[in-house]
Design an enzyme around this catalytic site. Structure first.
Site, PDB file in Angstrom:
ATOM      1  N   LYS A 178       0.666  -1.134  -0.022  1.00  0.00           N
ATOM      2  CA  LYS A 178      -0.092   0.086   0.027  1.00  0.00           C
ATOM      3  C   LYS A 178       0.753   1.161   0.064  1.00  0.00           C
ATOM      4  CE  LYS A 178      -1.859   3.129   1.903  1.00  0.00           C
ATOM      5  NZ  LYS A 178      -1.581   4.343   1.474  1.00  0.00           N
ATOM      6  N   GLU A 254       9.816   1.512  10.794  1.00  0.00           N
ATOM      7  CA  GLU A 254      10.628   2.569  10.880  1.00  0.00           C
ATOM      8  C   GLU A 254       9.729   3.878  10.836  1.00  0.00           C
ATOM      9  OE1 GLU A 254      13.938   1.578  10.218  1.00  0.00           O
ATOM     10  OE2 GLU A 254      13.944   0.071   9.121  1.00  0.00           O
ATOM     11  N   CYS A 288      13.517  11.131   6.766  1.00  0.00           N
ATOM     12  CA  CYS A 288      13.552  10.798   8.311  1.00  0.00           C
ATOM     13  C   CYS A 288      14.736  10.791   8.956  1.00  0.00           C
ATOM     14  CB  CYS A 288      12.784   9.382   8.288  1.00  0.00           C
ATOM     15  SG  CYS A 288      14.114   8.254   7.374  1.00  0.00           S
ATOM     16  N   GLU A 390       8.803  16.590  15.415  1.00  0.00           N
ATOM     17  CA  GLU A 390       9.156  16.342  13.975  1.00  0.00           C
ATOM     18  C   GLU A 390       8.443  17.161  13.088  1.00  0.00           C
ATOM     19  OE1 GLU A 390       8.196  12.910  11.705  1.00  0.00           O
ATOM     20  OE2 GLU A 390      10.290  12.537  11.281  1.00  0.00           O
TER      21      GLU A 390
HETATM   22  N1  LIG Z   1      12.303   5.764  10.043  1.00  0.00           N
HETATM   23  C1  LIG Z   1      12.583   5.729   8.869  1.00  0.00           C
HETATM   24  O1  LIG Z   1      13.201   4.980   8.062  1.00  0.00           O
HETATM   25  C2  LIG Z   1      11.392   6.669   8.118  1.00  0.00           C
HETATM   26  C3  LIG Z   1      11.763   6.530   6.614  1.00  0.00           C
HETATM   27  C4  LIG Z   1      11.003   7.760   5.893  1.00  0.00           C
HETATM   28  C5  LIG Z   1       9.855   8.335   6.556  1.00  0.00           C
HETATM   29  N2  LIG Z   1       9.750   8.145   8.051  1.00  0.00           N
HETATM   30  C6  LIG Z   1       8.568   9.119   8.600  1.00  0.00           C
HETATM   31  O2  LIG Z   1       7.519   8.838   7.717  1.00  0.00           O
HETATM   32  C7  LIG Z   1       6.905  10.060   7.972  1.00  0.00           C
HETATM   33  C8  LIG Z   1       6.418  10.912   6.762  1.00  0.00           C
HETATM   34  O3  LIG Z   1       5.477   9.894   5.849  1.00  0.00           O
HETATM   35  P1  LIG Z   1       4.253  10.047   5.851  1.00  0.00           P
HETATM   36  O4  LIG Z   1       3.381  11.208   6.040  1.00  0.00           O
HETATM   37  O5  LIG Z   1       3.768   9.162   4.492  1.00  0.00           O
HETATM   38  O6  LIG Z   1       3.792   9.066   7.003  1.00  0.00           O
HETATM   39  P2  LIG Z   1       2.242   8.231   7.369  1.00  0.00           P
HETATM   40  O7  LIG Z   1       2.476   7.721   8.648  1.00  0.00           O
HETATM   41  O8  LIG Z   1       1.218   9.520   7.405  1.00  0.00           O
HETATM   42  O9  LIG Z   1       1.865   7.525   6.212  1.00  0.00           O
HETATM   43  C9  LIG Z   1       2.817   6.318   5.715  1.00  0.00           C
HETATM   44  C10 LIG Z   1       1.839   5.350   5.029  1.00  0.00           C
HETATM   45  O10 LIG Z   1       0.854   4.930   6.162  1.00  0.00           O
HETATM   46  C11 LIG Z   1      -0.771   4.904   5.504  1.00  0.00           C
HETATM   47  N3  LIG Z   1      -1.205   4.964   6.822  1.00  0.00           N
HETATM   48  C12 LIG Z   1      -1.695   6.120   7.410  1.00  0.00           C
HETATM   49  N4  LIG Z   1      -2.528   5.821   8.462  1.00  0.00           N
HETATM   50  C13 LIG Z   1      -2.703   4.568   8.419  1.00  0.00           C
HETATM   51  C14 LIG Z   1      -3.727   3.775   9.020  1.00  0.00           C
HETATM   52  N5  LIG Z   1      -4.308   4.259  10.200  1.00  0.00           N
HETATM   53  N6  LIG Z   1      -3.451   2.342   8.850  1.00  0.00           N
HETATM   54  C15 LIG Z   1      -2.801   1.954   7.788  1.00  0.00           C
HETATM   55  N7  LIG Z   1      -1.952   2.503   7.233  1.00  0.00           N
HETATM   56  C16 LIG Z   1      -1.982   4.007   7.415  1.00  0.00           C
HETATM   57  C17 LIG Z   1      -0.193   6.111   4.585  1.00  0.00           C
HETATM   58  O11 LIG Z   1      -1.546   6.011   3.704  1.00  0.00           O
HETATM   59  C18 LIG Z   1       1.038   5.757   3.925  1.00  0.00           C
HETATM   60  O12 LIG Z   1       0.946   4.669   2.702  1.00  0.00           O
HETATM   61  C19 LIG Z   1       7.868  11.053   8.877  1.00  0.00           C
HETATM   62  O13 LIG Z   1       7.272  11.183  10.129  1.00  0.00           O
HETATM   63  C20 LIG Z   1       8.952  10.302   8.637  1.00  0.00           C
HETATM   64  O14 LIG Z   1       9.932  10.337   9.810  1.00  0.00           O
HETATM   65  C21 LIG Z   1      10.601   7.392   8.425  1.00  0.00           C
HETATM   66  O1  LIG Z   2      13.530   9.104   4.922  1.00  0.00           O
HETATM   67  C1  LIG Z   2      14.063   8.275   5.310  1.00  0.00           C
HETATM   68  C2  LIG Z   2      15.219   7.494   4.510  1.00  0.00           C
HETATM   69  C3  LIG Z   2      15.381   6.215   5.018  1.00  0.00           C
HETATM   70  C4  LIG Z   2      16.502   5.536   4.194  1.00  0.00           C
HETATM   71  C5  LIG Z   2      16.640   4.571   4.188  1.00  0.00           C
HETATM   72  O2  LIG Z   2      15.532   3.526   4.618  1.00  0.00           O
HETATM   73  C6  LIG Z   2      17.774   3.503   3.238  1.00  0.00           C
HETATM   74  O3  LIG Z   2      18.693   4.449   3.159  1.00  0.00           O
HETATM   75  O4  LIG Z   2      17.799   2.477   3.376  1.00  0.00           O
END
Ligand SMILES: NC(=O)c1ccc[n+]([C@@H]2O[C@H](COP(=O)([O-])OP(=O)(O)OC[C@H]3O[C@@H](n4cnc5c(N)ncnc54)[C@H](O)[C@@H]3O)[C@@H](O)[C@H]2O)c1
Ligand SMILES: O=C/C=C/C=C(\O)C(=O)O
Length: 486
Positions: A178, A254, A288, A390
């Site tokens: 998804k 993550e 992230c 964040e």
């Molecule tokens: N730690 C990491 O590796 C990493 C990497 C990239 C992004 N991030 C984090 O992601 C965030 C930004 O991405 P975003 O805004 O797309 O995140 P988000 O949590 O809003 O959405 C991520 C995904 O989850 C889905 N989703 C949302 N609510 C849901 C629910 N209730 N049930 C199931 N699925 C659901 C969304 O449709 C999307 O596909 C930031 O907080 C960032 O730090 C973390």
């Molecule tokens: O936004 C987050 C970036 C994550 C990066 C990785 O998960 C990677 O480099 O494997």
């Protein structure tokens, strides 16, 4: 207008409900395509296809055959590099220079690295004594975990999705993905590559839609999914973890971060400035691992802030097809509202705005895009929400510190623990501080330098589990011990 459909059991299919949503180009606000929104029916069809494929040819394939197919998937991405690049840049607005160096090549590499890895990892064996003296032999084998639900975000769409799908498939699982509603295109396009590479029907499935009360929730509530791997916000991770608790399904999460950069007076200033600029502003701050808190040792504080400001002001805002630009828009107007609310809060909390702080003037054709200015603040208290939460935008707060202990305490003071960057030319200090930081990843004199064999993940509220190298095998396989009495 182009329509983006689900990819289920080797075919592109629309939603029975006929519900479509707009995929918007964040650089100019125009509709790029109409995306089918999955209901329970499509999610269920995708999970059934994935279950059947696990019992079909994919499950019976030798590791050699499977990994050869995954190499063809990687080659297929590379062969259609320009199409993937175009799609990713239109969906996200990010500069081509960024996506062509990071997103798309990593999309291909994520399949090769794990295909090679599974061919070469041994499992454990233990001989043991028994009372009759004959002994017993224990050996372990790895089996696929089953049907994996993959839920991915919009900031590095192809990179982060394939970072999960690559190892999941290499280990013999099947997947239902998804992708984020903001960025559906490359995940959809990958279906064509999978088909051409010879991935059997049902191994890779894609359902589109939103999170709550939509495809995301339907997938995480589906009882026939064995495990979930998710990248996104910490709050969403909590919701998914609760859904996965029904049926005791495993999760790999993550999540978010509020990452610290620590700049010591003995750093190489050029390197520290270049790295901090990248870590705060690359991908319009939507990484992230990005740095939103910068701690700078007092003797170099003023010089550092002045040079960071100069660097930020040299960033060139523009759409992906402008070769001179290196700074794109945020993902959406909705996300811009969130980022701007923090820009406003910073001022209310008494910040000194070193640069930026608002919306830039853009030419008329980009006026409806989600543009914001790269922003630097100083002077906020440690408990301001701007410093503790964040933001996920192109901004950072810079604060002076005096001692190493103080810097470590500040860096560790939040419930997040994803990544940190240390800037120092003193090798002893680098190791000492790196060892004390509460983070899954610590960079010394670098940022976002990635070796895919290493453990990747967050501590504290930044995640659960590690992916990367052999650590991915821990999540994507079930290790079974076989004990043979001799
Ligand atoms: N730690 C990491 O590796 C990493 C990497 C990239 C992004 N991030 C984090 O992601 C965030 C930004 O991405 P975003 O805004 O797309 O995140 P988000 O949590 O809003 O959405 C991520 C995904 O989850 C889905 N989703 C949302 N609510 C849901 C629910 N209730 N049930 C199931 N699925 C659901 C969304 O449709 C999307 O596909 C930031 O907080 C960032 O730090 C973390
Ligand atoms: O936004 C987050 C970036 C994550 C990066 C990785 O998960 C990677 O480099 O494997």
């Amino acid at each position: 207008m182009k329509e983006i459909k689900h990819y289920i059991n080797g075919a592109y299919v629309g939603s029975a409900s006929g519900r479509l949503f707009d995929n918007i180009n964040p650089a100019n606000g125009r509709v790029l395509s109409k995306v089918h929104e999955a209901g329970r029916e499509e999610v269920d069809a995708a999970v059934r296809a994935a279950r059947a494929a696990l019992k079909g040819p994919w499950g019976r394939m030798s590791v050699e055959e499977r990994t050869a197919i995954l190499h063809r998937v990687a080659d297929g991405i590379t062969a259609r590099f320009d199409e993937f690049l175009e799609a990713e840049c239109l969906d996200t607005g990010k500069p081509r220079s960024l996506a062509s160096h990071i997103d798309i090549p990593r999309g291909a590499a994520n399949f090769k690295v794990f295909a090679d890895l599974v061919k070469n990892v041994a499992a454990e064996a233990f001989e043991m004594a028994t009372p009759d003296g004959a002994g017993a032999l224990n050996y372990a084998v790895r089996r696929p975990k089953g049907v994996i639900g993959v839920i991915s975000p919009w900031n590095l769409p192809l990179l982060l999705m394939t970072w999960k799908v690559g190892p999941a498939l290499a280990c013999g699982n099947t997947v239902v993905v998804k992708p984020s509603e903001e960025t559906p295109t490359t995940t959809a396009l990958l279906g064509e590559v999978m088909q051409q590479a010879g991935v059997p029907d049902g191994v890779y499935n894609v359902v589109h839609g939103f999170g709550g009360n939509s495809a995301g929730a339907f997938l995480t509530e589906h009882p026939d999914v064995d495990a979930y791997t998710f990248t996104g916000e910490t709050g969403t991770g909590e919701t998914i973890m609760k859904a996965a608790a029904n049926g005791v399904r495993q999760v790999s999460l993550e999540l978010g971060g509020k990452n610290a950069g620590i700049v010591f007076a003995d750093c190489d200033m050029d390197k520290a400035i270049e790295g901090t600029l990248r870590s705060a502003f690359a991908n319009c701050g939507q990484v992230c691992l990005g740095t939103e808190r910068v701690y700078v040792q007092r003797p170099i504080f003023d010089e550092f802030v002045a040079r960071l400001k100069a660097g930020a002001e040299q960033l060139v805002l523009g759409p992906p097809d402008d070769a001179t630009s290196n700074f794109g828009p945020l993902i959406s107007l909705k996300h811009r509202e969130k980022v701007l609310s923090y820009y406003q809060k910073a001022v209310e909390d008494g910040a000194t705005v070193i640069t930026g702080g608002g919306v830039p003037d853009m030419p008329a054709e980009l006026a409806h895009g989600a543009w914001v200015q790269p922003t630097i603040w100083t002077g906020l208290k440690d408990d301001s929400a701007v410093v503790t939460e964040e933001i996920f935008g192109p901004c950072c707060h810079v604060r002076p510190f005096d001692s190493e202990e103080e810097a470590v305490a500040l860096a560790n003071s939040l419930p997040y623990g994803l990544a940190s960057a240390i800037w120092t030319e003193n090798v002893t200090r680098a190791h000492r501080v790196a060892g004390q930081l509460e983070a899954g990843i610590v960079w010394v004199n670098s940022w976002f330098l990635r070796d895919l064999r290493t453990a990747f993940g967050g501590s504290k509220q930044s995640g659960i589990g590690r992916e990367g190298g052999v650590h991915s095998l821990e999540f994507y396989t079930e290790m079974k011990n076989i004990c043979v009495k001799l």
